[in-house]
Design an enzyme around this catalytic site. Sequence first.
Site, PDB file in Angstrom:
ATOM      1  N   GLY A  11      17.941  40.405  -2.506  1.00  8.84           N
ATOM      2  CA  GLY A  11      18.758  40.205  -3.709  1.00  8.84           C
ATOM      3  C   GLY A  11      19.718  41.328  -4.028  1.00  8.84           C
ATOM      4  CG  ASN A  13      25.154  40.721  -1.024  1.00 14.14           C
ATOM      5  OD1 ASN A  13      26.280  41.190  -1.073  1.00 14.14           O
ATOM      6  ND2 ASN A  13      24.381  40.817   0.052  1.00 14.14           N
ATOM      7  CE  LYS A  86      13.927  27.035   4.787  1.00 14.54           C
ATOM      8  NZ  LYS A  86      13.127  26.666   5.930  1.00 14.54           N
ATOM      9  CG  LEU A  87      22.319  23.507   7.669  1.00  7.32           C
ATOM     10  CD1 LEU A  87      23.323  24.609   8.020  1.00  7.32           C
ATOM     11  CD2 LEU A  87      22.081  22.621   8.875  1.00  7.32           C
ATOM     12  CG  ASN A 102      26.906  32.426   3.594  1.00  6.34           C
ATOM     13  OD1 ASN A 102      25.942  32.876   2.974  1.00  6.34           O
ATOM     14  ND2 ASN A 102      27.021  32.569   4.914  1.00  6.34           N
ATOM     15  CG  HIS A 104      27.728  35.965   8.498  1.00 10.43           C
ATOM     16  ND1 HIS A 104      26.499  35.366   8.710  1.00 10.43           N
ATOM     17  CD2 HIS A 104      28.067  36.570   9.664  1.00 10.43           C
ATOM     18  CE1 HIS A 104      26.121  35.605   9.966  1.00 10.43           C
ATOM     19  NE2 HIS A 104      27.047  36.331  10.560  1.00 10.43           N
ATOM     20  CD  GLU A 174      26.420  41.950   3.453  1.00 15.73           C
ATOM     21  OE1 GLU A 174      25.962  41.021   2.776  1.00 15.73           O
ATOM     22  OE2 GLU A 174      25.785  42.472   4.392  1.00 15.73           O
TER      23      GLU A 174
HETATM   24  C1  GRF Z   1      23.138  40.097   3.446  1.00 12.57           C
HETATM   25  O1  GRF Z   1      23.362  40.936   4.537  1.00 12.57           O
HETATM   26  C2  GRF Z   1      24.000  38.856   3.534  1.00 12.57           C
HETATM   27  O2  GRF Z   1      25.239  39.075   4.120  1.00 12.57           O
HETATM   28  C3  GRF Z   1      23.187  37.979   4.420  1.00 12.57           C
HETATM   29  O3  GRF Z   1      21.850  38.233   4.064  1.00 12.57           O
HETATM   30  C4  GRF Z   1      21.723  39.529   3.491  1.00 12.57           C
HETATM   31  C5  GRF Z   1      21.146  39.358   2.142  1.00 12.57           C
HETATM   32  O4  GRF Z   1      20.831  40.570   1.527  1.00 12.57           O
HETATM   33  N1  GRF Z   1      23.638  36.608   4.344  1.00 12.57           N
HETATM   34  P1  GRF Z   1      20.439  40.610  -0.005  1.00 12.57           P
HETATM   35  O5  GRF Z   1      19.300  39.631  -0.220  1.00 12.57           O
HETATM   36  O6  GRF Z   1      21.658  40.230  -0.801  1.00 12.57           O
HETATM   37  O7  GRF Z   1      20.028  42.018  -0.249  1.00 12.57           O
END
Ligand code: GRF
Length: 200
Positions: A11, A13, A86-87, A102, A104, A174
């Site tokens: 979590g 992000n 998940k998809l 999303n 990535h 990110e």
């Molecule tokens: C991040 O690296 C994101 O890009 C990827 O999964 C990770 C999630 O990290 N899709 P967090 O749960 O936000 O710390």
Amino acid sequence: MKIAVFVSGRGSNLQAILESGYTKDIVEVKAVVSEKIDCAAFQVAGIYSIPTFTLSNKPGGKSYSEIISLFREMEIELIVLAGFLKLIPKEFIKSFQNKIINIHPALLPSYGGAGMYGMNVHRAVFNSGDRFSGATVHIVNETFDTGRIIAQEKIDISQAKSPEEIAERVLVIEHKLLPFVLNKFANGKVEITDSQIKIL
Ligand code: GRF
């Protein structure tokens, strides 16, 4: 702008969205959803008193169609996948066309697809010897990591000593890129047409 965030793990992000100067005042996280009953990201939601929901057909869980109705009631404008593993099913994507994004942790279209998540991505990048990695924010479609790209930021990783070091450095990117893109959405500055996606 009212958003929902889908999570599966840590979590960080989600936390960045809640705390960044880009988003704090104009993006409201109304719901946090996971396929897990509990995860660290739910603790982050808890600190901010954001309701959490589990996608599951077990008692207490919600189906995707229930989440669709709920989001309509809540007037959710954008759905953000931030570490969701998940998809997303077709019906759900159809209900929120161009409204699911999303983040990535690599420069798509490289290093995406099924199985390309978490450290798997950074190990693949490290082993490739690539000079650059970075983060990508894209529209979610029916397959993993192939939707149209909204924004990318790259960093030079030629001196990186390990996949862990790449992961750490990409995560910093990110945490800026995702709130930046959300700020643009909230200000009506993401133009999506059939031919291109432009940040104004
Ligand atoms: C991040 O690296 C994101 O890009 C990827 O999964 C990770 C999630 O990290 N899709 P967090 O749960 O936000 O710390």
